[in-house]
Design an enzyme around this catalytic site. Sequence first.
Site, PDB file in Angstrom:
ATOM      1  N   VAL A  12       0.836  -1.205   0.000  1.00 31.10           N
ATOM      2  CA  VAL A  12       0.000   0.000   0.000  1.00 31.10           C
ATOM      3  C   VAL A  12       0.870   1.253   0.000  1.00 31.10           C
ATOM      4  O   VAL A  12       0.565   2.231  -0.687  1.00 31.10           O
ATOM      5  CB  VAL A  12      -0.992  -0.010   1.188  1.00 31.10           C
ATOM      6  CG1 VAL A  12      -1.739   1.312   1.301  1.00 31.10           C
ATOM      7  CG2 VAL A  12      -1.978  -1.171   1.038  1.00 31.10           C
ATOM      8  N   GLU A  13       1.960   1.223   0.723  1.00 30.60           N
ATOM      9  CA  GLU A  13       2.835   2.401   0.801  1.00 30.60           C
ATOM     10  C   GLU A  13       3.526   2.709  -0.528  1.00 30.60           C
ATOM     11  O   GLU A  13       3.591   3.865  -0.930  1.00 30.60           O
ATOM     12  CB  GLU A  13       3.907   2.214   1.882  1.00 30.60           C
ATOM     13  CG  GLU A  13       3.408   2.361   3.298  1.00 30.60           C
ATOM     14  CD  GLU A  13       3.138   3.800   3.703  1.00 30.60           C
ATOM     15  OE1 GLU A  13       3.035   4.688   2.843  1.00 30.60           O
ATOM     16  OE2 GLU A  13       3.018   4.029   4.905  1.00 30.60           O
TER      17      GLU A  13
END
Length: 162
Positions: A12-13
């Site tokens: 996600v990052e």
Amino acid sequence: WDWRLLAAIGFVESGYDNSVVSWAGARGIMQIMPVTARAMGSTPEAMTDPETSIRVAVKAIKSIDKMMARYISDPQKRRPFVIASYNSGGAHIIDAIALAKKHGHNPEQWHGSVDMALLMKSDPVHYNDPVVKYGYFRGTQTVEFVRRVENFYNKAQKYVRQ
């Protein structure tokens, strides 16, 4: 922490791209801020090394988990609070816990309680409330971050052995 949860955070990052640098200066797979890198005994430049980025993220998560344990005793219930703190910093999450409690919501429940209180911190009525110590925060990104990490992690738990 389950490696699949760390993988979810990394995906996600950064989409696992170790060269990513955010507008705020976060770097690497785990999007570590320079101040966090230094606090965890590393350098901002080293965050582009995947192993270093993950190692620093694990140290940061361990520290965040210890801090959040003062507010949420159950490790399972604490997980979204730790994920949120990883994204936004613990101060805003602690404010949201205080706001949730003040408004009669469960301060130990993320979904439908503290996540909603975090969103309240974008309203002057709430970010100027005496229980709020760290001011304005537009929590939409953090609430979405927790949702996306949990979705990835839930799928990984279903399809990938620990």
